[in-house]
Motif scaffolding. Sequence first.
Motif, PDB file in Angstrom:
ATOM      1  N   PRO A 157      39.287  -6.844 -31.244  1.00  0.00           N
ATOM      2  CA  PRO A 157      39.835  -6.176 -30.058  1.00  0.00           C
ATOM      3  C   PRO A 157      41.122  -5.391 -30.340  1.00  0.00           C
ATOM      4  CG  PRO A 157      39.101  -8.380 -29.506  1.00  0.00           C
ATOM      5  CD  PRO A 157      38.999  -8.256 -30.993  1.00  0.00           C
ATOM      6  N   ALA A 158      41.975  -5.937 -31.225  1.00  0.00           N
ATOM      7  CA  ALA A 158      43.215  -5.235 -31.550  1.00  0.00           C
ATOM      8  C   ALA A 158      42.924  -3.919 -32.278  1.00  0.00           C
ATOM      9  CB  ALA A 158      44.107  -6.120 -32.417  1.00  0.00           C
ATOM     10  N   THR A 159      42.005  -3.986 -33.250  1.00  0.00           N
ATOM     11  CA  THR A 159      41.630  -2.770 -33.971  1.00  0.00           C
ATOM     12  C   THR A 159      40.985  -1.756 -33.047  1.00  0.00           C
ATOM     13  OG1 THR A 159      41.286  -4.055 -35.992  1.00  0.00           O
ATOM     14  CG2 THR A 159      40.297  -1.854 -35.908  1.00  0.00           C
ATOM     15  N   LEU A 160      40.131  -2.242 -32.166  1.00  0.00           N
ATOM     16  CA  LEU A 160      39.453  -1.362 -31.215  1.00  0.00           C
ATOM     17  C   LEU A 160      40.456  -0.692 -30.278  1.00  0.00           C
ATOM     18  CD1 LEU A 160      36.558  -0.499 -30.597  1.00  0.00           C
ATOM     19  CD2 LEU A 160      36.476  -2.265 -28.847  1.00  0.00           C
ATOM     20  N   GLY A 161      41.493  -1.449 -29.895  1.00  0.00           N
ATOM     21  CA  GLY A 161      42.531  -0.878 -29.036  1.00  0.00           C
ATOM     22  C   GLY A 161      43.293   0.240 -29.723  1.00  0.00           C
ATOM     23  N   VAL A 162      43.603   0.061 -31.006  1.00  0.00           N
ATOM     24  CA  VAL A 162      44.312   1.092 -31.757  1.00  0.00           C
ATOM     25  C   VAL A 162      43.444   2.340 -31.912  1.00  0.00           C
ATOM     26  CG1 VAL A 162      45.312   1.688 -33.999  1.00  0.00           C
ATOM     27  CG2 VAL A 162      45.743  -0.566 -32.992  1.00  0.00           C
ATOM     28  N   VAL A 163      42.155   2.117 -32.214  1.00  0.00           N
ATOM     29  CA  VAL A 163      41.233   3.251 -32.380  1.00  0.00           C
ATOM     30  C   VAL A 163      41.095   4.035 -31.076  1.00  0.00           C
ATOM     31  CG1 VAL A 163      38.820   3.871 -32.810  1.00  0.00           C
ATOM     32  CG2 VAL A 163      39.955   2.187 -34.268  1.00  0.00           C
ATOM     33  N   PHE A 216      43.268   4.198 -28.675  1.00  0.00           N
ATOM     34  CA  PHE A 216      44.536   4.881 -28.399  1.00  0.00           C
ATOM     35  C   PHE A 216      44.645   6.181 -29.196  1.00  0.00           C
ATOM     36  CE2 PHE A 216      48.979   5.712 -29.596  1.00  0.00           C
ATOM     37  CZ  PHE A 216      49.536   5.884 -28.340  1.00  0.00           C
ATOM     38  N   LEU A 217      44.156   6.165 -30.433  1.00  0.00           N
ATOM     39  CA  LEU A 217      44.275   7.339 -31.300  1.00  0.00           C
ATOM     40  C   LEU A 217      43.171   8.359 -31.073  1.00  0.00           C
ATOM     41  CD1 LEU A 217      45.233   5.612 -34.680  1.00  0.00           C
ATOM     42  CD2 LEU A 217      46.752   6.843 -33.128  1.00  0.00           C
ATOM     43  N   PHE A 218      41.952   7.877 -30.771  1.00  0.00           N
ATOM     44  CA  PHE A 218      40.805   8.775 -30.728  1.00  0.00           C
ATOM     45  C   PHE A 218      40.046   8.765 -29.404  1.00  0.00           C
ATOM     46  CE2 PHE A 218      41.353   7.471 -35.182  1.00  0.00           C
ATOM     47  CZ  PHE A 218      41.546   8.701 -35.775  1.00  0.00           C
ATOM     48  N   GLY A 219      40.461   7.952 -28.454  1.00  0.00           N
ATOM     49  CA  GLY A 219      39.769   7.925 -27.176  1.00  0.00           C
ATOM     50  C   GLY A 219      38.717   6.830 -27.117  1.00  0.00           C
ATOM     51  N   PRO A 220      37.880   6.817 -26.064  1.00  0.00           N
ATOM     52  CA  PRO A 220      36.871   5.777 -25.880  1.00  0.00           C
ATOM     53  C   PRO A 220      35.969   5.632 -27.103  1.00  0.00           C
ATOM     54  CG  PRO A 220      37.021   7.147 -23.931  1.00  0.00           C
ATOM     55  CD  PRO A 220      37.867   7.793 -24.966  1.00  0.00           C
ATOM     56  N   ILE A 277      43.211  15.593 -29.082  1.00  0.00           N
ATOM     57  CA  ILE A 277      42.383  16.327 -30.049  1.00  0.00           C
ATOM     58  C   ILE A 277      43.145  17.511 -30.632  1.00  0.00           C
ATOM     59  CG2 ILE A 277      41.279  17.948 -28.445  1.00  0.00           C
ATOM     60  CD1 ILE A 277      38.653  17.412 -29.899  1.00  0.00           C
ATOM     61  N   SER A 278      44.076  18.091 -29.870  1.00  0.00           N
ATOM     62  CA  SER A 278      44.874  19.205 -30.381  1.00  0.00           C
ATOM     63  C   SER A 278      45.834  18.739 -31.471  1.00  0.00           C
ATOM     64  CB  SER A 278      45.649  19.866 -29.239  1.00  0.00           C
ATOM     65  OG  SER A 278      44.774  20.376 -28.260  1.00  0.00           O
ATOM     66  N   ILE A 279      46.454  17.590 -31.263  1.00  0.00           N
ATOM     67  CA  ILE A 279      47.389  17.061 -32.272  1.00  0.00           C
ATOM     68  C   ILE A 279      46.654  16.719 -33.559  1.00  0.00           C
ATOM     69  CG2 ILE A 279      48.913  15.127 -32.827  1.00  0.00           C
ATOM     70  CD1 ILE A 279      49.757  15.084 -29.892  1.00  0.00           C
ATOM     71  N   TRP A 280      45.529  16.012 -33.440  1.00  0.00           N
ATOM     72  CA  TRP A 280      44.761  15.657 -34.631  1.00  0.00           C
ATOM     73  C   TRP A 280      44.237  16.902 -35.337  1.00  0.00           C
ATOM     74  CZ3 TRP A 280      45.116  11.525 -37.320  1.00  0.00           C
ATOM     75  CH2 TRP A 280      45.369  10.297 -36.723  1.00  0.00           C
ATOM     76  N   ALA A 281      43.771  17.872 -34.561  1.00  0.00           N
ATOM     77  CA  ALA A 281      43.249  19.102 -35.164  1.00  0.00           C
ATOM     78  C   ALA A 281      44.346  19.854 -35.905  1.00  0.00           C
ATOM     79  CB  ALA A 281      42.622  19.990 -34.092  1.00  0.00           C
TER      80      ALA A 281
END
Length: 296
Positions: free
Chosen positions: A146-152, A154-158, A74-78
Amino acid sequence: MVRGSKKPRFGILDVIVLAAAIAAVAYVTYRVDSVLVYTWDWSAIPGYLFRYDEDLGHWVPNLLIKGLITTIRISIWALIVASIMGTILGVMRTSQRLLPRLIGWAYVEFIRNIPPVPFLFLFYFFISSQIIPLLNIGSALDQASPATLGVVEFLFGPANLIENFLSGLISLSMMSAAYIAEIVRAGILAVPKGQYEAGSSIGLSKLAIMRYIVLPQAIQRVVPPIAGQFITLIKDSSLVALISIQELSFLAMEIAISEQRFFEVWLFTGLMYFTICYACALAFGRLEKRMGRHLR
């Protein structure tokens, strides 16, 4: 030999100061141990760092490491979002037109003069709670592959917590953007007036001068302080625990309550924050030296 090239020496005054600091720490430790009636037990802490997953057959991160990952995420994205917003606001603050300058000034002064906790609550309950549901993020993720969900994830958490994550991300970004705007404004004002005149003399528009001449020089000057702002963001990210985002402070609080080991958990959590912030400070210190050499 250049006069300023000598290495600093460790003198007698440094020894006295260091000895006084060690004595002060020892005295405080003794007083705390004698006054505080408490039995220390650190045995529960390692189990919350990593755990062995029998289904996967290997070690996986446990609550404290998961919380640390969320804090860094969240710090990196912020920082990315706040840098974009802050750059736009910083340019507006230096505009010759009244309306952009007034909007930039109003935003910066409004954010800087409201404590973070009230702002976080006001934004989350009165703004974010109305806007985020309209985006239908949950419905989009339910239909994702599932692939898209995995990327999301990884980038944004659960995925089930992504709406809270976005609320905290936007809140931190808006708060940090006000300070980055002032950093960018100072960087723009540090560019010599001759650079503007040189751009005008070759027929460039004001927008082209800002884009091709002023901003590249200003960015070189503001990168080190913006990097330092990232350390502040890591520490400020603990505020989003108030809106149930499962970052490091939120999970540390749950562990402390469940284990009834408040001192151990919070001391170790503080050490984790210190480690990541100090590592960033060392890295950004080197970056600042490199940027300083380019500016000479």
